[in-house]
Design a protein around this motif. Structure first.
Motif, PDB file in Angstrom:
ATOM      1  N   GLY A 188       0.846  -1.190   0.000  1.00  0.00           N
ATOM      2  CA  GLY A 188       0.000   0.000   0.000  1.00  0.00           C
ATOM      3  C   GLY A 188       0.881   1.239   0.000  1.00  0.00           C
ATOM      4  O   GLY A 188       1.833   1.339  -0.781  1.00  0.00           O
ATOM      5  N   LYS A 216      -2.176  -3.172   1.494  1.00  0.00           N
ATOM      6  CA  LYS A 216      -3.583  -3.245   1.111  1.00  0.00           C
ATOM      7  C   LYS A 216      -4.184  -4.566   1.586  1.00  0.00           C
ATOM      8  O   LYS A 216      -5.357  -4.640   1.920  1.00  0.00           O
ATOM      9  CB  LYS A 216      -3.719  -3.134  -0.408  1.00  0.00           C
ATOM     10  CG  LYS A 216      -3.299  -1.788  -0.960  1.00  0.00           C
ATOM     11  CD  LYS A 216      -3.378  -1.786  -2.470  1.00  0.00           C
ATOM     12  CE  LYS A 216      -2.877  -0.467  -3.023  1.00  0.00           C
ATOM     13  NZ  LYS A 216      -2.821  -0.493  -4.496  1.00  0.00           N
ATOM     14  N   HIS A 217      -3.371  -5.586   1.558  1.00  0.00           N
ATOM     15  CA  HIS A 217      -3.773  -6.935   1.967  1.00  0.00           C
ATOM     16  C   HIS A 217      -2.517  -7.667   2.397  1.00  0.00           C
ATOM     17  O   HIS A 217      -1.448  -7.451   1.836  1.00  0.00           O
ATOM     18  CB  HIS A 217      -4.433  -7.677   0.794  1.00  0.00           C
ATOM     19  CG  HIS A 217      -4.600  -9.144   1.050  1.00  0.00           C
ATOM     20  ND1 HIS A 217      -5.598  -9.648   1.838  1.00  0.00           N
ATOM     21  CD2 HIS A 217      -3.869 -10.207   0.645  1.00  0.00           C
ATOM     22  CE1 HIS A 217      -5.474 -10.971   1.893  1.00  0.00           C
ATOM     23  NE2 HIS A 217      -4.441 -11.322   1.173  1.00  0.00           N
TER      24      HIS A 217
END
Length: 102
Positions: A11, A80-81
């Protein structure tokens, strides 16, 4: 022996990320029994594999104060993940011979 496999979609990794990652890697190896740490990033995908003698060391590391701050920063923007897998190594071997030219 155990391995922790961390995979993530990157991210917003600000200027703190690199410094903290290096500091925590050194701390894990110096004080928490991490025996090796390997990471790579390709595009927005990151993988890191760390090796540990026992599960108790991994659990202690997960609770370490600065590591907990990094975990929170990861959840709120750096990634983000992500996924973490803790695996027990049943067998390991390597070719330790020198490479030779043909």
């Amino acid at each position: 022996m155990y391995a922790v496999i961390f995979t993530a979609t990157v991210g917003d990794q600000d200027e703190r990320y690199g410094d903290m990652a290096e500091k925590l890697r050194d701390l894990a190896m110096a004080e928490f029994g991490c025996t090796d740490f390997i990471s790579a990033t390709q595009g927005d995908q990151e993988i890191a594999v760390s090796y540990w003698q026992d599960e108790a060391d991994i659990k202690a590391w997960k609770q370490q104060a600065e590591h907990k701050v990094a975990q929170q920063l990861g959840k709120t923007g750096w990634y983000k993940h992500y996924k973490v897998e803790v695996v027990k190594i049943l067998r390991a071997y390597a070719n330790s011979g020198a490479l030779s030219e043909s």
